[in-house]
Scaffold this active site. Structure first.
Site, PDB file in Angstrom:
ATOM      1  N   HIS A  11      31.783  48.785  27.459  1.00 45.45           N
ATOM      2  CA  HIS A  11      33.235  49.339  27.893  1.00 45.45           C
ATOM      3  C   HIS A  11      33.990  49.339  26.816  1.00 45.45           C
ATOM      4  O   HIS A  11      34.850  50.008  26.906  1.00 45.45           O
ATOM      5  CB  HIS A  11      33.279  48.329  29.150  1.00 45.45           C
ATOM      6  N   SER A  55      28.927  61.982  41.237  1.00 42.70           N
ATOM      7  CA  SER A  55      29.377  60.702  41.290  1.00 42.70           C
ATOM      8  C   SER A  55      30.867  60.861  42.012  1.00 42.70           C
ATOM      9  O   SER A  55      31.550  59.742  41.729  1.00 42.70           O
ATOM     10  CB  SER A  55      29.430  59.810  40.391  1.00 42.70           C
ATOM     11  N   SER A 104      35.305  54.295  39.438  1.00 42.58           N
ATOM     12  CA  SER A 104      35.196  54.848  40.684  1.00 42.58           C
ATOM     13  C   SER A 104      35.459  53.959  41.892  1.00 42.58           C
ATOM     14  O   SER A 104      35.365  52.529  41.797  1.00 42.58           O
ATOM     15  CB  SER A 104      33.960  55.612  40.872  1.00 42.58           C
ATOM     16  N   GLU A 109      32.949  74.916  35.318  1.00 38.47           N
ATOM     17  CA  GLU A 109      31.539  74.952  34.531  1.00 38.47           C
ATOM     18  C   GLU A 109      31.304  73.276  34.182  1.00 38.47           C
ATOM     19  O   GLU A 109      32.071  72.496  33.803  1.00 38.47           O
ATOM     20  CB  GLU A 109      31.860  75.564  32.882  1.00 38.47           C
ATOM     21  N   ASP A 132      30.262  58.188  30.988  1.00 40.41           N
ATOM     22  CA  ASP A 132      29.156  57.409  31.628  1.00 40.41           C
ATOM     23  C   ASP A 132      28.248  57.076  30.244  1.00 40.41           C
ATOM     24  O   ASP A 132      27.990  57.827  29.362  1.00 40.41           O
ATOM     25  CB  ASP A 132      28.366  58.182  32.500  1.00 40.41           C
ATOM     26  N   GLY A 133      27.642  55.957  30.494  1.00 38.14           N
ATOM     27  CA  GLY A 133      26.575  55.548  29.676  1.00 38.14           C
ATOM     28  C   GLY A 133      27.055  54.190  28.777  1.00 38.14           C
ATOM     29  O   GLY A 133      26.354  53.778  27.889  1.00 38.14           O
ATOM     30  N   ASN A 174      32.701  51.677  42.169  1.00 40.34           N
ATOM     31  CA  ASN A 174      32.447  50.785  41.114  1.00 40.34           C
ATOM     32  C   ASN A 174      32.615  49.315  41.325  1.00 40.34           C
ATOM     33  O   ASN A 174      32.232  48.229  40.659  1.00 40.34           O
ATOM     34  CB  ASN A 174      32.998  51.082  39.521  1.00 40.34           C
TER      35      ASN A 174
HETATM   36  C1  IPE Z   1      30.824  57.415  37.495  1.00 39.98           C
HETATM   37  O1  IPE Z   1      29.841  56.761  36.690  1.00 39.98           O
HETATM   38  C2  IPE Z   1      32.051  56.648  37.426  1.00 39.98           C
HETATM   39  C3  IPE Z   1      32.666  56.768  36.114  1.00 39.98           C
HETATM   40  C4  IPE Z   1      32.271  57.003  34.980  1.00 39.98           C
HETATM   41  C5  IPE Z   1      34.008  55.898  36.090  1.00 39.98           C
HETATM   42  P1  IPE Z   1      28.767  55.675  37.460  1.00 39.98           P
HETATM   43  O2  IPE Z   1      27.981  55.014  36.447  1.00 39.98           O
HETATM   44  O3  IPE Z   1      29.505  54.722  38.478  1.00 39.98           O
HETATM   45  O4  IPE Z   1      27.948  56.573  38.510  1.00 39.98           O
HETATM   46  P2  IPE Z   1      26.425  56.367  39.158  1.00 39.98           P
HETATM   47  O5  IPE Z   1      26.628  55.201  39.868  1.00 39.98           O
HETATM   48  O6  IPE Z   1      25.534  56.449  37.969  1.00 39.98           O
HETATM   49  O7  IPE Z   1      26.379  57.708  40.021  1.00 39.98           O
HETATM   50  C1  IPE Z   2      30.476  54.231  32.595  1.00 42.57           C
HETATM   51  O1  IPE Z   2      29.544  53.245  31.897  1.00 42.57           O
HETATM   52  C2  IPE Z   2      31.710  53.343  32.688  1.00 42.57           C
HETATM   53  C3  IPE Z   2      32.019  53.010  34.194  1.00 42.57           C
HETATM   54  C4  IPE Z   2      31.230  53.757  35.109  1.00 42.57           C
HETATM   55  C5  IPE Z   2      33.080  52.383  34.504  1.00 42.57           C
HETATM   56  P1  IPE Z   2      28.548  52.761  32.763  1.00 42.57           P
HETATM   57  O2  IPE Z   2      28.965  51.336  32.979  1.00 42.57           O
HETATM   58  O3  IPE Z   2      28.339  53.315  34.202  1.00 42.57           O
HETATM   59  O4  IPE Z   2      27.217  52.748  31.963  1.00 42.57           O
HETATM   60  P2  IPE Z   2      25.621  53.050  32.499  1.00 42.57           P
HETATM   61  O5  IPE Z   2      25.744  54.090  33.351  1.00 42.57           O
HETATM   62  O6  IPE Z   2      25.273  51.743  33.198  1.00 42.57           O
HETATM   63  O7  IPE Z   2      25.000  53.263  31.272  1.00 42.57           O
HETATM   64 MG    MG Z   3      26.988  55.060  34.702  1.00 37.35          MG
END
Ligand code: IPE
Ligand code: IPE
Ligand code: MG
Length: 257
Positions: A49, A208, A77, A219, A32-33, A80
């Site tokens: 990405h 999520s 997800s 853990e 994530d991030g 998504n």
């Molecule tokens: C979870 O991250 C899904 C993936 C990393 C693929 P999200 O960024 O979609 O989750 P939320 O929306 O913050 O819970």
């Molecule tokens: C994780 O990064 C990748 C996917 C969920 C596909 P994000 O796209 O959720 O990045 P943030 O959470 O918006 O920073």
């Molecule tokens: Mg995210």
């Protein structure tokens, strides 16, 4: 020189080695991030990405070298799909490119690739690539890589419940035979040991909809680092944190000693 031993912990040669901490067999990662990483740099989310795929490649190489047996990564997800269409299609494109570019390396390294998630709603060309990746790497035994794509834990458990209900309806099993083991055998991760360690990057502290059944006794390690910055160092840190945990599985562990 810094070395990473079997436990994945960095140590200097000759330094006193701490009691060997357990190395998790199965590490699952919520990557994530990416969006925030891009935003911090004034770049489009998609660039985040793209850099996230580089981080995945680095992290998988490190996990292989350290000797992690199973790695599961959450890459898209079920929820998504609610993102803008341009972002969704960029993520689909990145998955395709990842399989096309990296499958040979994974195969050569002895990695067995499995996909977890609903394939029916994916484009036929992606479905085909996923099936090919699984078929090509089927017999590999060095490591298992599970890519959770279009994956949602609730959907997965509901599908298992439907499959079992259908067997009952056909008279193939009794209601009493629906046990945790029977459900487990119908999950996308059937036959794979549960994750020992679930890592989530970016500082968010939630699952999520990721491996909720399988993570019952995992853990959880939450790291503030944004996924595109992830790699060996951050993974080793998470493994060290895992090594400091005591798993009790409902028992008393060392508190009862
Ligand atoms: C979870 O991250 C899904 C993936 C990393 C693929 P999200 O960024 O979609 O989750 P939320 O929306 O913050 O819970
Ligand atoms: C994780 O990064 C990748 C996917 C969920 C596909 P994000 O796209 O959720 O990045 P943030 O959470 O918006 O920073
Ligand atoms: Mg995210």
């Amino acid at each position: 020189m810094t070395m990473v031993d079997r436990q994945g912990l960095a140590s200097e040669p000759g330094a006193a080695v701490a009691a060997p901490a357990a190395l998790p067999r199965h590490v699952a990662i919520i990557m994530d991030g990416n969006g925030r990483w891009a935003k911090q740099r004034g770049l489009p989310r998609i660039e985040g990405h793209r850099r996230g795929v580089d981080a995945l490649r680095r992290t998988l190489r490190a996990a292989r070298e350290i000797g992690i047996e199973i790695v599961t990564v959450y890459s898209f997800s079920s929820e998504n799909w609610s993102r803008p269409a341009t972002e969704v299609s960029a993520l689909m494109g990145l998955l395709k490119r990842f399989i096309r570019n990296d499958l040979a390396e994974l195969h050569e390294a002895g990695v067995r690739v499995r996909i977890a998630g609903d394939r029916d709603s994916l484009e036929p060309d992606i479905r085909l690539l996923l099936t090919e990746a699984e078929a090509l790497t089927k017999a590999n035994t060095r490591q298992t890589l599970i890519v959770a794509f279009n994956y949602g834990s609730r959907q997965e458990i509901a599908a298992a419940a439907r499959a079992l209900a259908a067997e009952v309806a056909r008279g193939e099993r009794t209601v009493d035979s629906i046990t945790p083991e029977a459900i487990e055998a119908r999950l996308a991760t059937a036959g794979v040991p549960d994750p020992d360690l679930v890592i989530r990057t970016s500082g968010e502290m939630r699952l999520s909809n990721f491996l909720m059944w399988q993570s019952a006794y995992a853990e959880l390690v939450f790291q503030p680092i944004l996924w595109p910055d992830y790699g060996r160092e951050a993974l080793v840190e998470a493994l060290a944190e895992y090594g400091r945990r005591e798993r009790r599985y409902g028992g008393l562990g060392s508190v009862g000693a």
